[in-house]
Design a protein around this motif. Structure first.
Motif, PDB file in Angstrom:
ATOM      1  N   HIS A 136      19.735  78.415 107.700  1.00  0.00           N
ATOM      2  CA  HIS A 136      19.326  79.584 107.930  1.00  0.00           C
ATOM      3  C   HIS A 136      20.528  80.725 108.077  1.00  0.00           C
ATOM      4  O   HIS A 136      21.666  80.342 108.257  1.00  0.00           O
ATOM      5  CB  HIS A 136      18.583  80.017 109.080  1.00  0.00           C
ATOM      6  CG  HIS A 136      18.927  80.265 110.303  1.00  0.00           C
ATOM      7  ND1 HIS A 136      19.626  79.126 111.161  1.00  0.00           N
ATOM      8  CD2 HIS A 136      19.510  81.440 111.102  1.00  0.00           C
ATOM      9  CE1 HIS A 136      20.153  79.647 112.145  1.00  0.00           C
ATOM     10  NE2 HIS A 136      20.183  80.925 112.319  1.00  0.00           N
ATOM     11  N   CYS A 145      16.665  74.518 103.433  1.00  0.00           N
ATOM     12  CA  CYS A 145      16.839  76.105 103.942  1.00  0.00           C
ATOM     13  C   CYS A 145      15.846  77.090 103.776  1.00  0.00           C
ATOM     14  O   CYS A 145      14.663  76.933 103.367  1.00  0.00           O
ATOM     15  CB  CYS A 145      18.343  76.472 103.141  1.00  0.00           C
ATOM     16  SG  CYS A 145      17.748  76.939 101.435  1.00  0.00           S
ATOM     17  N   THR A 146      16.271  78.128 104.347  1.00  0.00           N
ATOM     18  CA  THR A 146      15.211  79.468 104.055  1.00  0.00           C
ATOM     19  C   THR A 146      15.436  80.185 103.020  1.00  0.00           C
ATOM     20  O   THR A 146      16.535  80.092 102.315  1.00  0.00           O
ATOM     21  CB  THR A 146      15.147  80.320 105.178  1.00  0.00           C
ATOM     22  OG1 THR A 146      16.654  80.902 105.520  1.00  0.00           O
ATOM     23  CG2 THR A 146      14.745  79.549 106.756  1.00  0.00           C
ATOM     24  N   SER A 194      21.210  72.180 113.151  1.00  0.00           N
ATOM     25  CA  SER A 194      20.837  73.644 112.644  1.00  0.00           C
ATOM     26  C   SER A 194      21.881  74.273 113.663  1.00  0.00           C
ATOM     27  O   SER A 194      22.422  73.994 114.564  1.00  0.00           O
ATOM     28  CB  SER A 194      19.420  74.027 113.088  1.00  0.00           C
ATOM     29  OG  SER A 194      18.974  73.583 114.266  1.00  0.00           O
ATOM     30  N   MET A 236      10.142  76.780 108.400  1.00  0.00           N
ATOM     31  CA  MET A 236      11.162  75.518 108.158  1.00  0.00           C
ATOM     32  C   MET A 236      11.276  74.683 109.409  1.00  0.00           C
ATOM     33  O   MET A 236      11.312  73.400 109.212  1.00  0.00           O
ATOM     34  CB  MET A 236      12.696  76.002 107.951  1.00  0.00           C
ATOM     35  CG  MET A 236      13.785  74.967 107.501  1.00  0.00           C
ATOM     36  SD  MET A 236      15.369  75.667 107.185  1.00  0.00           S
ATOM     37  CE  MET A 236      15.716  76.516 108.623  1.00  0.00           C
ATOM     38  N   GLU A 237      11.471  75.385 110.455  1.00  0.00           N
ATOM     39  CA  GLU A 237      11.258  74.498 111.671  1.00  0.00           C
ATOM     40  C   GLU A 237      10.304  73.516 112.098  1.00  0.00           C
ATOM     41  O   GLU A 237      10.353  72.440 112.168  1.00  0.00           O
ATOM     42  CB  GLU A 237      11.619  75.347 113.037  1.00  0.00           C
ATOM     43  CG  GLU A 237      13.030  76.093 113.049  1.00  0.00           C
ATOM     44  CD  GLU A 237      13.143  77.189 114.115  1.00  0.00           C
ATOM     45  OE1 GLU A 237      12.130  77.385 114.411  1.00  0.00           O
ATOM     46  OE2 GLU A 237      14.180  77.688 114.243  1.00  0.00           O
ATOM     47  N   THR A 240      10.083  81.283 105.874  1.00  0.00           N
ATOM     48  CA  THR A 240      10.757  81.768 107.013  1.00  0.00           C
ATOM     49  C   THR A 240      11.384  80.626 107.633  1.00  0.00           C
ATOM     50  O   THR A 240      11.195  79.305 107.666  1.00  0.00           O
ATOM     51  CB  THR A 240       9.493  82.303 107.970  1.00  0.00           C
ATOM     52  OG1 THR A 240       8.810  81.464 108.298  1.00  0.00           O
ATOM     53  CG2 THR A 240       8.707  83.418 107.154  1.00  0.00           C
ATOM     54  N   ARG A 241      12.056  81.047 108.620  1.00  0.00           N
ATOM     55  CA  ARG A 241      13.004  79.922 109.618  1.00  0.00           C
ATOM     56  C   ARG A 241      11.735  79.343 110.403  1.00  0.00           C
ATOM     57  O   ARG A 241      12.182  78.153 110.563  1.00  0.00           O
ATOM     58  CB  ARG A 241      13.867  80.687 110.492  1.00  0.00           C
ATOM     59  CG  ARG A 241      14.741  79.987 111.228  1.00  0.00           C
ATOM     60  CD  ARG A 241      15.805  80.582 112.085  1.00  0.00           C
ATOM     61  NE  ARG A 241      16.371  79.936 112.970  1.00  0.00           N
ATOM     62  CZ  ARG A 241      17.415  80.408 113.865  1.00  0.00           C
ATOM     63  NH1 ARG A 241      17.683  81.743 114.212  1.00  0.00           N
ATOM     64  NH2 ARG A 241      18.069  79.367 114.856  1.00  0.00           N
ATOM     65  N   LYS A 242      10.714  79.814 111.027  1.00  0.00           N
ATOM     66  CA  LYS A 242       9.719  79.219 111.710  1.00  0.00           C
ATOM     67  C   LYS A 242       9.001  78.212 110.935  1.00  0.00           C
ATOM     68  O   LYS A 242       8.981  77.049 111.227  1.00  0.00           O
ATOM     69  CB  LYS A 242       8.877  80.066 112.149  1.00  0.00           C
ATOM     70  CG  LYS A 242       7.719  79.653 113.165  1.00  0.00           C
ATOM     71  CD  LYS A 242       6.915  80.719 113.739  1.00  0.00           C
ATOM     72  CE  LYS A 242       5.797  79.996 114.510  1.00  0.00           C
ATOM     73  NZ  LYS A 242       4.570  80.925 115.238  1.00  0.00           N
ATOM     74  N   THR A 263      18.654  82.464 103.064  1.00  0.00           N
ATOM     75  CA  THR A 263      19.771  81.738 103.441  1.00  0.00           C
ATOM     76  C   THR A 263      21.052  82.050 102.189  1.00  0.00           C
ATOM     77  O   THR A 263      20.386  81.998 100.860  1.00  0.00           O
ATOM     78  CB  THR A 263      19.841  80.237 103.212  1.00  0.00           C
ATOM     79  OG1 THR A 263      18.836  79.945 104.293  1.00  0.00           O
ATOM     80  CG2 THR A 263      20.982  79.434 103.640  1.00  0.00           C
ATOM     81  N   ASP A 319      21.773  84.119 114.372  1.00  0.00           N
ATOM     82  CA  ASP A 319      21.030  84.708 113.210  1.00  0.00           C
ATOM     83  C   ASP A 319      21.750  83.793 111.954  1.00  0.00           C
ATOM     84  O   ASP A 319      21.470  83.798 110.650  1.00  0.00           O
ATOM     85  CB  ASP A 319      21.616  86.001 112.754  1.00  0.00           C
ATOM     86  CG  ASP A 319      21.071  86.933 113.804  1.00  0.00           C
ATOM     87  OD1 ASP A 319      19.797  86.567 114.276  1.00  0.00           O
ATOM     88  OD2 ASP A 319      21.434  88.023 114.374  1.00  0.00           O
ATOM     89  N   PHE A 351      23.750  79.948 110.370  1.00  0.00           N
ATOM     90  CA  PHE A 351      23.935  78.566 110.358  1.00  0.00           C
ATOM     91  C   PHE A 351      25.344  78.630 110.782  1.00  0.00           C
ATOM     92  O   PHE A 351      25.977  77.703 111.757  1.00  0.00           O
ATOM     93  CB  PHE A 351      23.844  77.893 109.257  1.00  0.00           C
ATOM     94  CG  PHE A 351      24.030  76.248 109.185  1.00  0.00           C
ATOM     95  CD1 PHE A 351      23.049  75.421 109.983  1.00  0.00           C
ATOM     96  CD2 PHE A 351      25.112  75.787 108.746  1.00  0.00           C
ATOM     97  CE1 PHE A 351      23.536  74.212 110.055  1.00  0.00           C
ATOM     98  CE2 PHE A 351      25.617  74.541 108.743  1.00  0.00           C
ATOM     99  CZ  PHE A 351      24.574  73.668 109.449  1.00  0.00           C
TER     100      PHE A 351
END
Length: 274
Positions: free
Chosen positions: A118, A137-138, A59, A202-203, A198-200, A141, A63, A65
């Motif tokens: 992201h 991905c988000t 990753s 996804m993580e 969201t990115r969170k 993206t 902001d 990738f």
């Protein structure tokens, strides 16, 4: 663990065999510099040889990738001061092959590499993620096969790998138009397996998926990656023959006995490191 200028390796959970490999040039939206192309294959080889690593999540910090190849890196390839045209072109070809090898290092790594994408994933970013084993991905993206807008034919793997993922017609359309497309379209094309709000989110989910893969037999995991990649370029008959040869070497392992024993004893299997 070795330190890098353009990358960061993090083991977020102690004793976990899931390691995070971050693109670490956020001020330039993780543009791929000359240092990156030197460091990236070294980092992957280090993770591959580390017996504590089972799965790698790729990753980017910041902001985005990846915003593609840094312009300075392109200039260094084309600005060589060699008068002989033949030798100049041979050097350019050698340089391009070296950049290609850095991306192909993802496939050469025995451990599965999961891309968690992201923000922007442009140009060289798509070269990278198409070489990964799984992609997520988000929603926000955006992707772009950007090279034709820079008067370049994409040369680090997108034109070879993307058609095998999204189909020939879709890949050519994306490459010729250089248009942006979002996570939802990437999912409908088959470029990514899932899209997260969201990115969170996804993580958290990708880490759980990676931990699940890491809990399985290391021999089965590296075998599945290797056979899948080899079979991609074979006929069905050739692929079947290859996996028969692979399993004739790997099937009779302690991992198989442990998996069978754990099944009958209704417990989680515990496999040795690889």
């Amino acid at each position: 663990m070795e330190k890098y200028k353009t990358l960061e390796i993090i083991q977020k959970t102690p004793n976990s065999s899931v390691f995070h490999l971050y693109l670490n040039n956020p001020n330039l939206r993780n543009a791929l510099s000359r240092d990156f192309f030197i460091e990236f294959p070294k980092a992957l080889q280090s993770l591959d040889q580390n017996t504590n690593v089972s799965v790698i999540i790729l990753s980017g910090h910041g902001d985005h990738f990846c915003s593609g190849i840094e312009i300075n890196a392109l200039n260094s390839i084309t600005s060589a001061e060699i008068e002989d045209h033949g030798r100049l072109r041979e050097q350019i070809r050698r340089e391009i092959k070296g950049l290609q090898d850095a991306i192909t290092a993802i496939e050469k790594c025995r451990k599965p590499v999961i891309a968690a994408i992201h923000g922007g994933c442009i140009g060289g970013g798509i070269d990278m993620v198409t070489a990964c084993d799984i992609r997520y991905c988000t929603e926000d993206t955006f992707f772009c096969v950007k090279e034709v807008d820079l008067a370049i034919t994409a040369d680090l793997g997108t034109l070879q790998r993307l058609p095998r993922i999204v189909g020939y017609g879709n890949a050519v359309e994306l490459a010729l138009t250089a248009r942006r497309f979002l996570g939802s379209e990437a999912k409908s094309l088959g470029l990514v397996s899932r899209v997260f709000g969201t990115r969170k989110d996804m993580e958290v989910e990708v880490r759980a998926i990676a931990e699940g893969i890491a809990s399985k037999s290391p021999l089965a995991i590296i075998g599945t990656k290797e056979v899948s990649l080899r079979s991609r370029d074979m006929t069905i008959e050739q692929g079947l023959d290859y996996v028969a040869t692979w399993n004739s070497s790997m099937l009779l392992s302690d991992d198989l006995m442990e998996a069978v024993s754990a099944h009958f004893q209704k417990r989680k299997p515990a496999f040795a490191k690889l």
